[in-house]
Write a protein that holds these residues in place. Structure first.
Motif, PDB file in Angstrom:
ATOM      1  N   ALA A  13       0.805  -1.219   0.000  1.00  0.00           N
ATOM      2  CA  ALA A  13       0.000   0.000   0.000  1.00  0.00           C
ATOM      3  C   ALA A  13       0.844   1.279   0.000  1.00  0.00           C
ATOM      4  O   ALA A  13       0.305   2.375  -0.134  1.00  0.00           O
ATOM      5  N   GLN A  14       2.152   1.148   0.119  1.00  0.00           N
ATOM      6  CA  GLN A  14       3.039   2.320   0.182  1.00  0.00           C
ATOM      7  C   GLN A  14       3.475   2.755  -1.218  1.00  0.00           C
ATOM      8  O   GLN A  14       3.382   1.999  -2.174  1.00  0.00           O
ATOM      9  N   ALA A  19       7.910   1.501  -0.320  1.00  0.00           N
ATOM     10  CA  ALA A  19       7.738   0.038  -0.333  1.00  0.00           C
ATOM     11  C   ALA A  19       9.082  -0.660  -0.498  1.00  0.00           C
ATOM     12  O   ALA A  19       9.357  -1.660   0.177  1.00  0.00           O
ATOM     13  N   ALA A  20       9.932  -0.137  -1.360  1.00  0.00           N
ATOM     14  CA  ALA A  20      11.255  -0.742  -1.557  1.00  0.00           C
ATOM     15  C   ALA A  20      12.092  -0.634  -0.288  1.00  0.00           C
ATOM     16  O   ALA A  20      12.766  -1.594   0.107  1.00  0.00           O
ATOM     17  N   LEU A  67      10.166   7.272   7.196  1.00  0.00           N
ATOM     18  CA  LEU A  67       9.949   5.930   7.727  1.00  0.00           C
ATOM     19  C   LEU A  67      10.438   5.936   9.166  1.00  0.00           C
ATOM     20  O   LEU A  67      11.232   6.795   9.555  1.00  0.00           O
ATOM     21  N   GLY A  68       9.983   4.976   9.947  1.00  0.00           N
ATOM     22  CA  GLY A  68      10.428   4.911  11.325  1.00  0.00           C
ATOM     23  C   GLY A  68      10.652   3.478  11.774  1.00  0.00           C
ATOM     24  O   GLY A  68      10.001   2.552  11.283  1.00  0.00           O
ATOM     25  N   PRO A  96      13.829   6.734   2.590  1.00  0.00           N
ATOM     26  CA  PRO A  96      14.219   5.653   1.680  1.00  0.00           C
ATOM     27  C   PRO A  96      15.630   5.836   1.121  1.00  0.00           C
ATOM     28  O   PRO A  96      16.327   4.856   0.881  1.00  0.00           O
ATOM     29  N   ASP A  97      16.049   7.085   0.954  1.00  0.00           N
ATOM     30  CA  ASP A  97      17.381   7.369   0.410  1.00  0.00           C
ATOM     31  C   ASP A  97      18.497   7.194   1.443  1.00  0.00           C
ATOM     32  O   ASP A  97      19.665   7.105   1.076  1.00  0.00           O
ATOM     33  N   THR A  98      18.142   7.179   2.727  1.00  0.00           N
ATOM     34  CA  THR A  98      19.134   7.072   3.784  1.00  0.00           C
ATOM     35  C   THR A  98      18.686   6.022   4.799  1.00  0.00           C
ATOM     36  O   THR A  98      18.212   6.341   5.887  1.00  0.00           O
TER      37      THR A  98
END
Length: 124
Positions: A13-14, A19-20, A67-68, A96-98
């Motif tokens: 759902a993200q 999601a990745a 994200l957490g 997502p990039d870090t």
């Protein structure tokens, strides 16, 4: 729906980037916690100890802009140097990039495991 199926649905759902990142984090957590059970707790995917009374070890979630990772304890994150990542009392935030470095992820899981062992010893 099983725990894994619920986690699959949550991740699906993200947005693609989130999601990745969640899929990669899930795989890393699964490798570090191979005998633990995947589930949803507090509406976020995570891993609990095996067994009928297994306690939650860690959860993770996606939000609008980050994200957490949450070790289901308010005392774990304050005892770990999570710089340069933003933290709250209960979690560490990332993008997502870090993604979280392996050393930080391992330190968080080790602190949570030690806390669970201590809690079990107090009950004995």
């Amino acid at each position: 729906m099983t725990g894994r199926a619920e986690v699959d649905a949550y991740i699906a759902a993200q947005s693609p980037a989130f999601a990745a990142a969640l899929t990669a984090l899930r795989a890393r957590l699964r490798a570090l916690l191979p005998d633990h059970v995947e589930c949803l707790s507090y509406a976020m995917p995570g891993f609990r100890q095996p067994g009928a009374k297994g306690r939650m070890v860690v959860g993770y979630a996606a939000f609008t802009h980050h994200l957490g990772l949450y070790p289901h304890s308010g005392s774990v994150i304050p005892q770990i140097d999570c710089a340069p990542f933003k933290t709250s009392k209960s979690g560490v935030l990332f993008s997502p990039d870090t993604p979280l470095p392996d050393a930080l992820l391992t330190a968080i899981l080790a602190a949570r495991a030690a806390e669970l062992v201590a809690a079990r010893a107090r009950k004995a």
